[in-house]
Design a protein around this motif. Structure first.
Motif, PDB file in Angstrom:
ATOM      1  N   ILE A   1       0.835  -1.195   0.000  1.00 28.60           N
ATOM      2  CA  ILE A   1       0.000   0.000   0.000  1.00 28.60           C
ATOM      3  C   ILE A   1       0.873   1.250   0.000  1.00 28.60           C
ATOM      4  O   ILE A   1       0.646   2.180  -0.765  1.00 28.60           O
ATOM      5  N   GLU A   2       1.899   1.246   0.853  1.00 27.66           N
ATOM      6  CA  GLU A   2       2.791   2.394   0.944  1.00 27.66           C
ATOM      7  C   GLU A   2       3.561   2.607  -0.357  1.00 27.66           C
ATOM      8  O   GLU A   2       3.776   3.739  -0.793  1.00 27.66           O
ATOM      9  N   LEU A   3       3.970   1.504  -0.994  1.00 30.43           N
ATOM     10  CA  LEU A   3       4.695   1.605  -2.259  1.00 30.43           C
ATOM     11  C   LEU A   3       3.817   2.223  -3.342  1.00 30.43           C
ATOM     12  O   LEU A   3       4.262   3.087  -4.106  1.00 30.43           O
ATOM     13  N   VAL A   4       2.566   1.794  -3.424  1.00 32.07           N
ATOM     14  CA  VAL A   4       1.637   2.363  -4.406  1.00 32.07           C
ATOM     15  C   VAL A   4       1.484   3.858  -4.179  1.00 32.07           C
ATOM     16  O   VAL A   4       1.562   4.665  -5.118  1.00 32.07           O
ATOM     17  N   ASP A   5       1.258   4.256  -2.937  1.00 29.96           N
ATOM     18  CA  ASP A   5       1.111   5.682  -2.619  1.00 29.96           C
ATOM     19  C   ASP A   5       2.368   6.465  -2.992  1.00 29.96           C
ATOM     20  O   ASP A   5       2.295   7.562  -3.557  1.00 29.96           O
ATOM     21  N   MET A   7       4.752   5.728  -5.223  1.00 26.97           N
ATOM     22  CA  MET A   7       4.954   5.817  -6.662  1.00 26.97           C
ATOM     23  C   MET A   7       3.944   6.767  -7.318  1.00 26.97           C
ATOM     24  O   MET A   7       4.295   7.563  -8.187  1.00 26.97           O
ATOM     25  N   ARG A   8       2.696   6.710  -6.885  1.00 24.04           N
ATOM     26  CA  ARG A   8       1.672   7.569  -7.477  1.00 24.04           C
ATOM     27  C   ARG A   8       1.879   9.038  -7.100  1.00 24.04           C
ATOM     28  O   ARG A   8       1.431   9.930  -7.823  1.00 24.04           O
ATOM     29  N   SER A   9       2.543   9.272  -5.996  1.00 21.79           N
ATOM     30  CA  SER A   9       2.840  10.663  -5.636  1.00 21.79           C
ATOM     31  C   SER A   9       3.899  11.252  -6.568  1.00 21.79           C
ATOM     32  O   SER A   9       3.981  12.466  -6.742  1.00 21.79           O
ATOM     33  N   ILE A  10       4.721  10.385  -7.174  1.00 22.02           N
ATOM     34  CA  ILE A  10       5.710  10.828  -8.159  1.00 22.02           C
ATOM     35  C   ILE A  10       5.038  11.028  -9.515  1.00 22.02           C
ATOM     36  O   ILE A  10       5.178  12.064 -10.155  1.00 22.02           O
ATOM     37  N   SER A  11       4.286  10.002  -9.953  1.00 21.43           N
ATOM     38  CA  SER A  11       3.574  10.091 -11.235  1.00 21.43           C
ATOM     39  C   SER A  11       2.538   8.987 -11.330  1.00 21.43           C
ATOM     40  O   SER A  11       2.812   7.847 -10.962  1.00 21.43           O
ATOM     41  N   GLU A  12       1.365   9.333 -11.832  1.00 19.36           N
ATOM     42  CA  GLU A  12       0.323   8.319 -12.040  1.00 19.36           C
ATOM     43  C   GLU A  12       0.625   7.437 -13.249  1.00 19.36           C
ATOM     44  O   GLU A  12      -0.084   6.474 -13.512  1.00 19.36           O
ATOM     45  N   ASP A  13       1.687   7.760 -13.980  1.00 21.92           N
ATOM     46  CA  ASP A  13       2.093   6.942 -15.127  1.00 21.92           C
ATOM     47  C   ASP A  13       3.062   5.838 -14.733  1.00 21.92           C
ATOM     48  O   ASP A  13       3.497   5.060 -15.578  1.00 21.92           O
ATOM     49  N   ILE A  14       3.418   5.781 -13.452  1.00 20.61           N
ATOM     50  CA  ILE A  14       4.250   4.676 -12.972  1.00 20.61           C
ATOM     51  C   ILE A  14       3.368   3.458 -12.746  1.00 20.61           C
ATOM     52  O   ILE A  14       2.312   3.566 -12.115  1.00 20.61           O
ATOM     53  N   GLU A  15       3.779   2.329 -13.291  1.00 21.83           N
ATOM     54  CA  GLU A  15       2.993   1.092 -13.143  1.00 21.83           C
ATOM     55  C   GLU A  15       3.713   0.127 -12.203  1.00 21.83           C
ATOM     56  O   GLU A  15       4.913  -0.115 -12.352  1.00 21.83           O
ATOM     57  N   LYS A  45      -5.980   0.056  -2.553  1.00 24.01           N
ATOM     58  CA  LYS A  45      -5.125   0.489  -3.658  1.00 24.01           C
ATOM     59  C   LYS A  45      -5.075  -0.542  -4.786  1.00 24.01           C
ATOM     60  O   LYS A  45      -4.370  -0.340  -5.783  1.00 24.01           O
ATOM     61  N   SER A  46      -5.789  -1.651  -4.641  1.00 25.63           N
ATOM     62  CA  SER A  46      -5.757  -2.725  -5.650  1.00 25.63           C
ATOM     63  C   SER A  46      -6.131  -2.225  -7.040  1.00 25.63           C
ATOM     64  O   SER A  46      -5.628  -2.727  -8.050  1.00 25.63           O
ATOM     65  N   LYS A  47      -7.005  -1.228  -7.099  1.00 34.01           N
ATOM     66  CA  LYS A  47      -7.473  -0.723  -8.399  1.00 34.01           C
ATOM     67  C   LYS A  47      -6.354  -0.078  -9.210  1.00 34.01           C
ATOM     68  O   LYS A  47      -6.502   0.146 -10.407  1.00 34.01           O
ATOM     69  N   TYR A  48      -5.225   0.228  -8.560  1.00 35.29           N
ATOM     70  CA  TYR A  48      -4.116   0.862  -9.264  1.00 35.29           C
ATOM     71  C   TYR A  48      -3.076  -0.143  -9.760  1.00 35.29           C
ATOM     72  O   TYR A  48      -2.087   0.252 -10.375  1.00 35.29           O
ATOM     73  N   VAL A  49      -3.277  -1.410  -9.466  1.00 40.00           N
ATOM     74  CA  VAL A  49      -2.334  -2.453  -9.895  1.00 40.00           C
ATOM     75  C   VAL A  49      -3.079  -3.388 -10.841  1.00 40.00           C
ATOM     76  O   VAL A  49      -4.058  -4.012 -10.460  1.00 40.00           O
ATOM     77  N   HIS A  50      -2.598  -3.479 -12.071  1.00 40.04           N
ATOM     78  CA  HIS A  50      -3.383  -4.128 -13.131  1.00 40.04           C
ATOM     79  C   HIS A  50      -2.837  -5.467 -13.607  1.00 40.04           C
ATOM     80  O   HIS A  50      -3.542  -6.208 -14.295  1.00 40.04           O
ATOM     81  N   ALA A  51      -1.589  -5.763 -13.286  1.00 37.80           N
ATOM     82  CA  ALA A  51      -0.959  -6.949 -13.877  1.00 37.80           C
ATOM     83  C   ALA A  51      -0.015  -7.611 -12.885  1.00 37.80           C
ATOM     84  O   ALA A  51       0.435  -6.986 -11.921  1.00 37.80           O
ATOM     85  N   ILE A  52       0.256  -8.880 -13.142  1.00 35.91           N
ATOM     86  CA  ILE A  52       1.312  -9.591 -12.431  1.00 35.91           C
ATOM     87  C   ILE A  52       2.229 -10.234 -13.458  1.00 35.91           C
ATOM     88  O   ILE A  52       1.837 -10.458 -14.608  1.00 35.91           O
TER      89      ILE A  52
END
Length: 234
Positions: A1-5, A7-15, A45-52
Protein backbone atom coordinates in the motif's frame (compact mmCIF):
# COMPACT_ATOMS: atom_id res chain seq x y z
CA UNK A 1 0.00 0.00 0.00
CA UNK A 2 2.79 2.39 0.94
CA UNK A 3 4.70 1.60 -2.26
CA UNK A 4 1.64 2.36 -4.41
CA UNK A 5 1.11 5.68 -2.62
CA UNK A 6 4.79 6.58 -2.94
CA UNK A 7 4.95 5.82 -6.66
CA UNK A 8 1.67 7.57 -7.48
CA UNK A 9 2.84 10.66 -5.64
CA UNK A 10 5.71 10.83 -8.16
CA UNK A 11 3.57 10.09 -11.24
CA UNK A 12 0.32 8.32 -12.04
CA UNK A 13 2.09 6.94 -15.13
CA UNK A 14 4.25 4.68 -12.97
CA UNK A 15 2.99 1.09 -13.14
CA UNK A 16 3.54 -1.40 -10.32
CA UNK A 17 3.67 -5.04 -11.45
CA UNK A 18 4.47 -7.71 -8.84
CA UNK A 19 7.20 -9.93 -10.27
CA UNK A 20 7.50 -13.76 -10.09
CA UNK A 21 4.13 -13.61 -8.36
CA UNK A 22 3.99 -17.20 -7.07
CA UNK A 23 7.55 -17.94 -5.95
CA UNK A 24 7.67 -18.97 -2.28
CA UNK A 25 9.68 -16.34 -0.43
CA UNK A 26 9.17 -13.05 -2.22
CA UNK A 27 6.25 -13.54 -4.63
CA UNK A 28 3.02 -11.72 -3.77
CA UNK A 29 1.09 -15.04 -3.82
CA UNK A 30 3.97 -17.29 -2.77
CA UNK A 31 3.48 -19.84 -0.02
CA UNK A 32 5.42 -17.69 2.47
CA UNK A 33 3.89 -14.30 1.58
CA UNK A 34 0.79 -14.41 3.78
CA UNK A 35 -1.42 -13.12 0.95
CA UNK A 36 -4.07 -15.21 -0.83
CA UNK A 37 -5.49 -12.41 -2.96
CA UNK A 38 -4.59 -9.07 -4.48
CA UNK A 39 -6.87 -7.30 -2.02
CA UNK A 40 -5.10 -8.91 0.95
CA UNK A 41 -1.92 -7.16 -0.14
CA UNK A 42 -2.97 -3.84 -1.66
CA UNK A 43 -6.34 -3.26 0.09
CA UNK A 44 -8.11 -0.19 -1.37
CA UNK A 45 -5.12 0.49 -3.66
CA UNK A 46 -5.76 -2.72 -5.65
CA UNK A 47 -7.47 -0.72 -8.40
CA UNK A 48 -4.12 0.86 -9.26
CA UNK A 49 -2.33 -2.45 -9.89
CA UNK A 50 -3.38 -4.13 -13.13
CA UNK A 51 -0.96 -6.95 -13.88
CA UNK A 52 1.31 -9.59 -12.43
CA UNK A 53 4.42 -11.19 -13.88
CA UNK A 54 4.14 -14.97 -14.20
CA UNK A 55 7.71 -15.82 -13.22
CA UNK A 56 9.85 -18.72 -14.36
CA UNK A 57 8.03 -21.34 -12.27
CA UNK A 58 4.48 -20.53 -13.43
CA UNK A 59 2.69 -20.06 -16.75
CA UNK A 60 -0.78 -18.78 -17.79
CA UNK A 61 -2.59 -22.18 -17.68
CA UNK A 62 -1.61 -22.56 -14.03
CA UNK A 63 -2.88 -19.08 -13.18
CA UNK A 64 -6.13 -19.56 -15.16
CA UNK A 65 -7.12 -22.18 -12.59
CA UNK A 66 -7.63 -19.45 -9.93
CA UNK A 67 -10.78 -17.49 -10.82
CA UNK A 68 -10.03 -14.53 -8.55
CA UNK A 69 -6.99 -13.75 -10.72
CA UNK A 70 -9.11 -13.41 -13.89
CA UNK A 71 -9.11 -9.61 -13.69
CA UNK A 72 -5.30 -9.43 -13.67
CA UNK A 73 -3.37 -9.04 -16.89
CA UNK A 74 -0.42 -11.41 -17.29
CA UNK A 75 3.02 -10.36 -18.45
CA UNK A 76 6.30 -12.26 -18.51
CA UNK A 77 9.81 -10.86 -18.06
CA UNK A 78 13.38 -12.06 -17.61
CA UNK A 79 16.00 -11.00 -15.12
CA UNK A 80 19.61 -11.56 -16.20
CA UNK A 81 21.44 -13.42 -13.44
CA UNK A 82 24.96 -12.13 -12.78
CA UNK A 83 26.88 -12.03 -16.08
CA UNK A 84 24.67 -14.45 -18.03
CA UNK A 85 23.34 -12.07 -20.67
CA UNK A 86 21.91 -14.95 -22.71
CA UNK A 87 19.24 -15.22 -19.99
CA UNK A 88 17.72 -11.83 -20.81
CA UNK A 89 15.26 -12.98 -23.47
CA UNK A 90 14.10 -16.33 -22.14
CA UNK A 91 10.73 -14.89 -21.08
CA UNK A 92 9.01 -11.90 -22.67
CA UNK A 93 5.72 -10.09 -23.24
CA UNK A 94 4.30 -9.67 -26.74
CA UNK A 95 2.72 -6.37 -27.79
CA UNK A 96 1.12 -5.06 -30.98
CA UNK A 97 1.29 -1.30 -30.63
CA UNK A 98 1.14 0.86 -33.76
CA UNK A 99 2.68 3.95 -32.18
CA UNK A 100 5.31 2.74 -29.74
CA UNK A 101 5.43 5.07 -26.76
CA UNK A 102 5.55 4.73 -23.00
CA UNK A 103 1.95 5.90 -22.71
CA UNK A 104 0.69 3.30 -25.19
CA UNK A 105 2.79 0.56 -23.60
CA UNK A 106 1.38 1.27 -20.14
CA UNK A 107 -2.13 1.47 -21.60
CA UNK A 108 -1.66 -2.01 -23.07
CA UNK A 109 -0.59 -3.40 -19.69
CA UNK A 110 -3.57 -1.74 -17.98
CA UNK A 111 -6.31 -2.37 -20.55
CA UNK A 112 -5.03 -5.40 -22.58
CA UNK A 113 -5.41 -3.27 -25.74
CA UNK A 114 -2.29 -4.17 -27.70
CA UNK A 115 -1.21 -6.85 -25.22
CA UNK A 116 -0.93 -10.00 -27.35
CA UNK A 117 0.44 -12.58 -24.94
CA UNK A 118 3.63 -13.94 -23.44
CA UNK A 119 6.64 -16.13 -24.09
CA UNK A 120 7.20 -18.56 -21.23
CA UNK A 121 9.85 -21.05 -20.25
CA UNK A 122 8.34 -24.43 -19.33
CA UNK A 123 7.52 -24.05 -15.58
CA UNK A 124 9.27 -27.33 -14.80
CA UNK A 125 12.50 -25.46 -15.59
CA UNK A 126 11.89 -23.06 -12.70
CA UNK A 127 13.75 -23.88 -9.50
CA UNK A 128 10.66 -23.12 -7.39
CA UNK A 129 8.13 -25.08 -9.47
CA UNK A 130 8.12 -28.14 -7.17
CA UNK A 131 8.44 -28.35 -3.38
CA UNK A 132 11.76 -29.22 -1.84
CA UNK A 133 15.04 -28.48 -0.15
CA UNK A 134 17.90 -27.63 -2.50
CA UNK A 135 20.59 -28.27 0.10
CA UNK A 136 19.15 -31.74 0.72
CA UNK A 137 18.66 -32.55 -2.95
CA UNK A 138 14.91 -33.02 -2.43
CA UNK A 139 12.33 -32.12 -5.11
CA UNK A 140 8.74 -33.27 -4.63
CA UNK A 141 5.49 -32.92 -6.55
CA UNK A 142 2.53 -31.73 -4.42
CA UNK A 143 1.37 -35.35 -4.10
CA UNK A 144 4.79 -36.52 -2.89
CA UNK A 145 4.96 -33.66 -0.38
CA UNK A 146 1.58 -34.70 0.99
CA UNK A 147 2.84 -38.25 1.47
CA UNK A 148 5.71 -36.84 3.55
CA UNK A 149 3.47 -34.41 5.49
CA UNK A 150 5.37 -31.50 3.89
CA UNK A 151 8.52 -32.52 5.79
CA UNK A 152 11.97 -33.12 4.31
CA UNK A 153 12.88 -36.82 4.73
CA UNK A 154 16.58 -35.90 5.13
CA UNK A 155 16.78 -32.95 7.53
CA UNK A 156 13.28 -33.39 9.02
CA UNK A 157 12.49 -29.67 8.53
CA UNK A 158 9.48 -28.23 6.69
CA UNK A 159 9.73 -28.28 2.91
CA UNK A 160 9.68 -25.06 0.91
CA UNK A 161 6.29 -25.19 -0.81
CA UNK A 162 6.70 -24.47 -4.52
CA UNK A 163 4.55 -22.81 -7.14
CA UNK A 164 2.67 -25.90 -8.38
CA UNK A 165 1.58 -26.78 -4.85
CA UNK A 166 0.61 -23.17 -4.17
CA UNK A 167 -1.59 -23.11 -7.27
CA UNK A 168 -3.26 -26.32 -6.09
CA UNK A 169 -4.03 -24.62 -2.76
CA UNK A 170 -5.64 -21.59 -4.43
CA UNK A 171 -7.26 -23.22 -7.48
CA UNK A 172 -11.02 -23.44 -7.86
CA UNK A 173 -10.84 -24.83 -11.41
CA UNK A 174 -9.48 -28.17 -12.70
CA UNK A 175 -6.17 -28.67 -14.46
CA UNK A 176 -6.46 -27.99 -18.19
CA UNK A 177 -9.02 -25.19 -17.76
CA UNK A 178 -8.72 -22.51 -20.48
CA UNK A 179 -9.93 -18.99 -19.75
CA UNK A 180 -12.37 -17.74 -22.39
CA UNK A 181 -10.59 -14.46 -23.18
CA UNK A 182 -7.09 -15.77 -22.50
CA UNK A 183 -4.15 -14.27 -24.35
CA UNK A 184 -1.88 -16.54 -26.37
CA UNK A 185 1.36 -17.81 -24.89
CA UNK A 186 4.36 -19.67 -26.28
CA UNK A 187 6.25 -22.22 -24.20
CA UNK A 188 9.94 -22.39 -25.11
CA UNK A 189 13.20 -23.85 -23.84
CA UNK A 190 16.06 -21.28 -23.83
CA UNK A 191 18.43 -21.61 -26.77
CA UNK A 192 21.52 -21.83 -24.55
CA UNK A 193 19.99 -24.81 -22.73
CA UNK A 194 19.25 -26.60 -26.02
CA UNK A 195 22.82 -26.07 -27.21
CA UNK A 196 24.07 -27.29 -23.83
CA UNK A 197 22.05 -30.50 -24.15
CA UNK A 198 23.16 -31.12 -27.75
CA UNK A 199 26.86 -30.53 -27.06
CA UNK A 200 26.76 -32.13 -23.59
CA UNK A 201 28.54 -29.09 -22.13
CA UNK A 202 27.61 -26.81 -19.23
CA UNK A 203 25.25 -23.98 -20.13
CA UNK A 204 27.80 -21.30 -19.17
CA UNK A 205 30.84 -22.89 -20.82
CA UNK A 206 32.76 -21.11 -23.58
CA UNK A 207 31.73 -23.79 -26.08
CA UNK A 208 28.01 -23.22 -25.49
CA UNK A 209 28.33 -19.43 -25.39
CA UNK A 210 30.25 -19.52 -28.67
CA UNK A 211 27.52 -21.63 -30.27
CA UNK A 212 24.87 -19.27 -28.91
CA UNK A 213 26.71 -16.23 -30.27
CA UNK A 214 27.19 -17.86 -33.68
CA UNK A 215 23.53 -18.81 -34.09
CA UNK A 216 22.28 -15.45 -32.80
CA UNK A 217 24.54 -13.62 -35.30
CA UNK A 218 23.32 -15.81 -38.16
CA UNK A 219 19.59 -15.61 -37.37
CA UNK A 220 19.41 -12.16 -35.70
CA UNK A 221 17.83 -13.08 -32.34
CA UNK A 222 17.24 -16.03 -30.03
CA UNK A 223 13.45 -15.67 -30.22
CA UNK A 224 13.60 -15.62 -34.02
CA UNK A 225 15.50 -18.93 -33.90
CA UNK A 226 13.10 -20.57 -31.46
CA UNK A 227 9.87 -19.35 -33.05
CA UNK A 228 10.48 -18.84 -36.78
CA UNK A 229 13.46 -20.84 -38.11
CA UNK A 230 12.72 -24.41 -39.23
CA UNK A 231 14.93 -27.25 -38.09
CA UNK A 232 16.53 -28.02 -41.47
CA UNK A 233 17.64 -24.43 -41.94
CA UNK A 234 19.04 -24.33 -38.42
Amino acid sequence: IELVDMMRSISEDIEIIPAHAFTPWFGIFGSMSGFDSFEDCFKEKSKYVHAIETGLSADPPMIWRVSKFDKLNLISSSDPHSHHCHRIGREATLFDIKNLSYKNLINAVRSKEGLIGTIEVDPNYGKYHFDGHRSCGISFSPQESKQHNNMCPRCKQKLTIGVQNRIEQLADRPGGFVKKDAKKFHSLIPLSDIISLVLKKGVSTKTVLKGYSSLSSKFTTELNILMNIDFEEL
